[in-house]
Design an enzyme around this catalytic site. Structure first.
Site, PDB file in Angstrom:
ATOM      1  N   VAL A  11       0.833  -1.207   0.000  1.00 37.27           N
ATOM      2  CA  VAL A  11       0.000   0.000   0.000  1.00 37.27           C
ATOM      3  C   VAL A  11       0.869   1.259   0.000  1.00 37.27           C
ATOM      4  CG1 VAL A  11      -1.706   1.308   1.354  1.00 37.27           C
ATOM      5  CG2 VAL A  11      -1.945  -1.162   1.120  1.00 37.27           C
ATOM      6  N   GLU A 153      -7.745   2.729   1.354  1.00 34.39           N
ATOM      7  CA  GLU A 153      -7.415   2.413  -0.040  1.00 34.39           C
ATOM      8  C   GLU A 153      -8.358   1.327  -0.553  1.00 34.39           C
ATOM      9  OE1 GLU A 153      -6.066  -0.709  -0.809  1.00 34.39           O
ATOM     10  OE2 GLU A 153      -5.794  -1.417   1.232  1.00 34.39           O
ATOM     11  N   ASN A 210     -15.138  -4.524   1.553  1.00 37.40           N
ATOM     12  CA  ASN A 210     -14.522  -5.842   1.371  1.00 37.40           C
ATOM     13  C   ASN A 210     -15.457  -6.967   1.813  1.00 37.40           C
ATOM     14  OD1 ASN A 210     -12.248  -4.870   0.203  1.00 37.40           O
ATOM     15  ND2 ASN A 210     -10.831  -5.391   1.843  1.00 37.40           N
ATOM     16  N   LEU A 252     -19.128 -12.109  -9.411  1.00 33.16           N
ATOM     17  CA  LEU A 252     -20.066 -13.223  -9.351  1.00 33.16           C
ATOM     18  C   LEU A 252     -19.448 -14.461 -10.005  1.00 33.16           C
ATOM     19  CD1 LEU A 252     -23.582 -11.640 -10.056  1.00 33.16           C
ATOM     20  CD2 LEU A 252     -22.684 -12.496  -7.894  1.00 33.16           C
ATOM     21  N   CYS A 262      -6.378  -9.646   1.886  1.00 29.69           N
ATOM     22  CA  CYS A 262      -7.383  -8.663   2.341  1.00 29.69           C
ATOM     23  C   CYS A 262      -8.705  -9.286   2.749  1.00 29.69           C
ATOM     24  CB  CYS A 262      -7.608  -7.632   1.246  1.00 29.69           C
ATOM     25  SG  CYS A 262      -6.094  -6.828   0.752  1.00 29.69           S
TER      26      CYS A 262
HETATM   27  C1  UGA Z   1      -9.432  -6.663  -2.608  1.00 30.04           C
HETATM   28  C2  UGA Z   1     -10.477  -5.629  -3.079  1.00 30.04           C
HETATM   29  O1  UGA Z   1     -10.999  -6.019  -4.355  1.00 30.04           O
HETATM   30  C3  UGA Z   1      -9.870  -4.219  -3.183  1.00 30.04           C
HETATM   31  O2  UGA Z   1     -10.889  -3.288  -3.516  1.00 30.04           O
HETATM   32  C4  UGA Z   1      -9.282  -3.862  -1.814  1.00 30.04           C
HETATM   33  O3  UGA Z   1      -8.664  -2.589  -1.837  1.00 30.04           O
HETATM   34  C5  UGA Z   1      -8.243  -4.892  -1.444  1.00 30.04           C
HETATM   35  O4  UGA Z   1      -8.864  -6.199  -1.378  1.00 30.04           O
HETATM   36  C6  UGA Z   1      -7.692  -4.508  -0.084  1.00 30.04           C
HETATM   37  O5  UGA Z   1      -8.439  -4.513   0.893  1.00 30.04           O
HETATM   38  O6  UGA Z   1      -6.541  -4.056  -0.015  1.00 30.04           O
HETATM   39  P1  UGA Z   1      -7.485  -8.068  -3.819  1.00 30.04           P
HETATM   40  O7  UGA Z   1      -7.250  -8.728  -2.499  1.00 30.04           O
HETATM   41  O8  UGA Z   1      -6.332  -7.594  -4.617  1.00 30.04           O
HETATM   42  O9  UGA Z   1      -8.440  -6.764  -3.630  1.00 30.04           O
HETATM   43  O10 UGA Z   1      -8.250  -9.149  -4.681  1.00 30.04           O
HETATM   44  P2  UGA Z   1      -9.607  -9.256  -5.510  1.00 30.04           P
HETATM   45  O11 UGA Z   1      -9.355  -9.001  -6.934  1.00 30.04           O
HETATM   46  O12 UGA Z   1     -10.686  -8.494  -4.876  1.00 30.04           O
HETATM   47  O13 UGA Z   1      -9.887 -10.831  -5.342  1.00 30.04           O
HETATM   48  C7  UGA Z   1      -9.999 -11.414  -4.049  1.00 30.04           C
HETATM   49  C8  UGA Z   1     -10.282 -12.906  -4.135  1.00 30.04           C
HETATM   50  O14 UGA Z   1     -11.627 -13.134  -4.550  1.00 30.04           O
HETATM   51  C9  UGA Z   1      -9.405 -13.681  -5.106  1.00 30.04           C
HETATM   52  O15 UGA Z   1      -9.011 -14.885  -4.481  1.00 30.04           O
HETATM   53  C10 UGA Z   1     -10.311 -13.968  -6.296  1.00 30.04           C
HETATM   54  O16 UGA Z   1      -9.956 -15.139  -6.974  1.00 30.04           O
HETATM   55  C11 UGA Z   1     -11.649 -14.112  -5.582  1.00 30.04           C
HETATM   56  N1  UGA Z   1     -12.824 -13.812  -6.449  1.00 30.04           N
HETATM   57  C12 UGA Z   1     -13.008 -12.570  -6.954  1.00 30.04           C
HETATM   58  C13 UGA Z   1     -13.752 -14.804  -6.711  1.00 30.04           C
HETATM   59  O17 UGA Z   1     -13.616 -15.971  -6.246  1.00 30.04           O
HETATM   60  N2  UGA Z   1     -14.844 -14.513  -7.474  1.00 30.04           N
HETATM   61  C14 UGA Z   1     -15.052 -13.282  -7.983  1.00 30.04           C
HETATM   62  O18 UGA Z   1     -16.092 -13.086  -8.668  1.00 30.04           O
HETATM   63  C15 UGA Z   1     -14.107 -12.276  -7.724  1.00 30.04           C
END
Ligand code: UGA
Length: 433
Positions: A11, A153, A210, A252, A262
């Site tokens: 971050v 963030e 989140n 979804l 996170c």
């Molecule tokens: C997440 C949030 O999306 C950010 O907005 C936030 O700032 C960040 O956490 C944080 O708190 O710092 P991130 O951890 O980088 O970001 O990952 P995401 O892209 O959100 O994905 C998280 C998890 O959910 C992954 O394991 C992904 O595979 C899973 N996921 C995501 C699903 O299983 N299905 C979905 O439809 C979307």
């Protein structure tokens, strides 16, 4: 404006580099000498598209510097961003040791330097009430006016620079209007709605965002599980419900559930601090339970085909917690591998970015391969554990010719089921027909 960033983690580096790019003078401080020394030489410790270029450019232009001295960083700045980590404790609470120690040190440094009304901003995800505690810690040694602001963030790994430069919204919370306006003005060059509010509300927005996204994922995963039982197809259900703008198609994707540094931590922390304040957040308990269950259901699916997993050769494609990152923290892939190992399966593993990070956390006899094709020979099953798009373009006819048993269990609903079945694979997704 002159800004200090405390903490050169994910971050801190993204925030610092982007604020420098917006024209501010930024000093990033970290207590880790070797990290700072590497950053000064242009070596970036994390993989994040576009970040190296931004750091290099702004360091060359003289707007971005690195130091191990908090006092030096504070001396050069009017606004101080706390970007240190808040890892989860075993009971789910966020460990605020680093945040509190920075606040105490800031108080002592302010009392020595007596800067004109310094502003301290939290970027780290901190439980509601932490801003007030930071104020107390600083106030223990500093008795002149200062402000504490929350500016959470919303950066996604793999897209963090774009998320910072083109955000959906900028949230700033605090009870000192002048300080809120000053922090808001840091982002004057960015077009995005501003949500200006108080400290606890800004802190809550981060957790609620989140937790809501995690809830969406657990919800669609449960719908997918029911789809399997009733013969419905989750891809079409997603289209059907996501076309309603009140629902939306994002987040979804059914599969192995959420991971990363996170969502798991923040969902547990929100549940924990709600509890601490006397509220039982029942929905979040289920969100966590469903996320864990999803991995076991996946193993059960594999067992239905292979019966006993002992001695079976399993090729795991994808180790990162999601695509476009080398991060394996709380990765479903790593958890799945450990569960398979516990049942005696033999693992071959591939990831285009996360091989090294995975090797550091995984034990046992795992064969890491440099290309998915290299792991196919004699495999009894292939698992898709991370949604890397290039897995779609593998030479599946070649892979079919190499495997001992043509079984693909796709934990991310990534592959073309029809194509694989035509090639003679037994294909299973999550909630797919
Ligand atoms: C997440 C949030 O999306 C950010 O907005 C936030 O700032 C960040 O956490 C944080 O708190 O710092 P991130 O951890 O980088 O970001 O990952 P995401 O892209 O959100 O994905 C998280 C998890 O959910 C992954 O394991 C992904 O595979 C899973 N996921 C995501 C699903 O299983 N299905 C979905 O439809 C979307």
């Amino acid at each position: 404006m002159h800004i200090s960033i405390i903490g050169a983690g994910y971050v801190g580096l993204v925030t610092g580099a982007c604020l420098a790019e917006l024209g501010h003078e930024v000093v990033i401080m970290d207590i880790d000498e070797s990290r700072v020394e590497k950053l000064q030489r242009g070596i970036i410790p994390i993989h994040e598209p576009g970040l190296s270029r931004l750091i290099e450019k702004n360091a060359l232009d003289g707007r971005l510097d690195f130091t191990t001295s908090l006092e030096e960083a504070v001396k050069a700045s009017d606004i101080h961003f706390i970007c240190v980590w808040t890892p989860p404790l075993p009971d789910g609470r966020a460990d605020l040791t680093a945040v509190e120690s920075v606040a105490k040190n800031l108080g002592e440094i302010f009392s020595r330097l007596t800067p004109p009304k310094p502003i301290v901003v939290t970027k780290s995800t901190v439980p509601v009430g932490t801003g007030a505690r930071i104020r107390e810690f600083i106030g223990q040694s500093y008795h002149e006016p200062f402000a504490v602001i929350s500016n959470p963030e919303f950066l996604r790994e793999g897209q963090a620079v774009a998320d910072m430069m083109r955000p959906d919204r900028i949230v700033i919370g605090g009870d000192d209007e002048e300080a809120v306006a000053k922090v808001s003005s840091l982002y004057d060059a960015i077009q995005a709605p501003r949500i200006l509010t108080d400290l606890p509300t800004a802190e809550m927005i981060k957790y609620a965002a989140n937790a809501f996204l995690a809830t969406k994922i657990s919800f669609i995963n449960e719908v997918a599980n029911v789809c399997e039982l009733v013969g419905a197809d989750i891809d079409m259900v997603k289209e059907g419900i996501g076309s309603d703008p009140r629902i939306g198609k994002a987040f979804l994707y059914a599969g192995l559930g959420y991971g990363g540094s996170c969502f798991p931590k923040d969902v547990r922390a929100l549940q924990q601090f709600s509890n601490h304040h006397g509220y039982d957040f029942k929905l979040l308990k289920s969100v966590i339970e469903v996320n864990e269950q999803q991995r076991q259901l996946f193993i059960d699916k594999l067992r239905r085909h292979l019966k006993d997993l002992a001695g079976k050769e399993i090729l795991v494609l994808g180790l990162a917690f999601k695509a476009n990152t080398d991060d394996v923290r709380e990765s479903a892939a790593i958890d799945i591998i450990r569960r398979l190992q516990a049942q005696g399966a033999k693992i071959r593993a591939y990831d285009s970015l996360a091989l090294l990070t995975a090797q550091k956390v995984l034990d046992g006899d795992i064969k890491y391969v440099g290309h998915p094709h290299d792991g196919a020979k004699g495999a009894h099953a292939i698992i898709i554990a991370t949604e890397w798009p290039d897995f779609k373009d593998l030479d599946w006819p070649y892979i079919r010719s190499q495997v001992a048993n043509p079984l693909v269990v796709d934990g991310r609903n990534l592959l073309d089921a029809k194509l694989l079945r035509e090639l003679g694979f037994t294909y299973e997704g999550v909630g797919r027909k």
